[in-house]
Structures are given as structure tokens and as C-alpha cells.
Write a protein that holds these residues in place. Sequence first.
Motif: not given
Length: 231
Positions: A52-64, A126-131, A180-183
Motif C-alpha cells: 500500500g502507501e508505505p510501499l509506494q512512499a518508499l519506492c518514490r523516495d528510492i527512485l528519486r 509487486a503489491p508486496v515488498g520485503l526488505l 521510512h522503517l525503524p531499522l
Amino acid sequence: MHVDEAIQSRRSVRRFLPTPVPQEMIRHILQVASRAPSGNNIQPWRVHALCGEPLQALCRDILRAASEAAEQHRPEYEYYPSQWVEPYLERRRQNGFALYEVLGIDRRDLQRREQQMLRNYSFFDAPVGLLVTLDRRLNTGSYMDLGMFIQNILVAARGQGLHSCAQAAFAPFHAVVRRHLPLCEDDLLVCGIALGHEDTQAPENRLLTGRQPVEKFASFHGFDAATERMC
């Protein structure tokens, strides 16, 4: 699905359908994958699953970041050799050429090749991304443990009728991921995994990479003598 079929039908899928994958299915895959062996059962892996949105937000930032300043982002471990040697160099070239060929991208078309590479950062739709991360305080053996865990994810996904693509391409963008993630401070970003239903109409998903025959990478010792004794 028999485990042999799951392993042999696994491949890197590079275009997915938007069909949602239930959280419970992801939990099941990860639970199955967690049966991977690890030295002293330390289980060094950690997974962040996004949709969903957390995935899309992460993808936008990494793509940029990948589009505007890729050279400023470096992985925290070395995946590939600093100097390629044979036969690995030729295998790498064949893999890249085969992908471009099936996509109809000329080897000299740098712009389209770059566009295809950037598709990594949308998890190939993909609708799901795993890190997947590893505790940086551990040592080389834990990378072996983590590899077996990742393979279990890919095979368990096939058992659920899903496909996947393991992506080291995310490793350089650990700083973006941390926004984006609590690493934890000691979490080292190893790879991403795209997970979902294959788009069977996509030409890139027709690519099936070859494998060396057993005779090329294995030798057998003592089997003939043992057979003789049994007879």
C-alpha cells in the motif's frame, strides 16, 4: 506443490499484477522460511514487509535517489567482486543480454536500459515488498544462514502460487530506507524481495535463465566402489 516443482519453477519475475496478497499469506511464508538452518540457531534475519502507501512512499523516495544521485549511495557490504573473472563475467553478460533481448532493448540503448534498471525500485510493480536485514555485528557465516532463509522465502512463495524477485539493488539505499522503517543501528540492509502474482503477459517474465549441468560443478568420490560392494 512438491518441493522439487517449487524450486524448479522459481525464477526472478520482473513484472507483477496488482492483485493483493493477504497479510496472513505473507506471515505463513515467513513462518515456513524461518525453519532455515543457522549456526547455533541464532536466526540472524529480520524482515520488514510493506504494501500500500508505505510501499509506494518508499519506492518514490528510492527512485528519486537512484535517478538524481545514485553515486552518493553505496551498499554497506560488497555483493559483487571488485574485479570480474571467468566464467562469472561471461555468465553475467549473458544474463544481461538475454533480459534486454526478450524486452527488445538494443544493447546500445542506454536510456531504455537505465529505465529497466530503475524498475527495481518499484519492486517491479509487486503489491508486496520485503526488505531483509542482518545484524552487522555478526560474521560471514551469518550471510550463509541468511541466504538459506531468503531461498526459503522464494520457495515457500511458490508453494502459495506466488512469484518473487530477490533484489540486491536496494542495498545502496539503506539511508533512504531508514527514513521510512525503524531499522536498528546494527541492522544492515542486505536486499529487497518483490512478492506477488506474476504478470504472465509481460515479455520479461518469459526469460528463463540456464543452469550448469551437475557434471560442471560437482564431483563424486567412492560411489562406484560402494555400488560394486552392494552388488
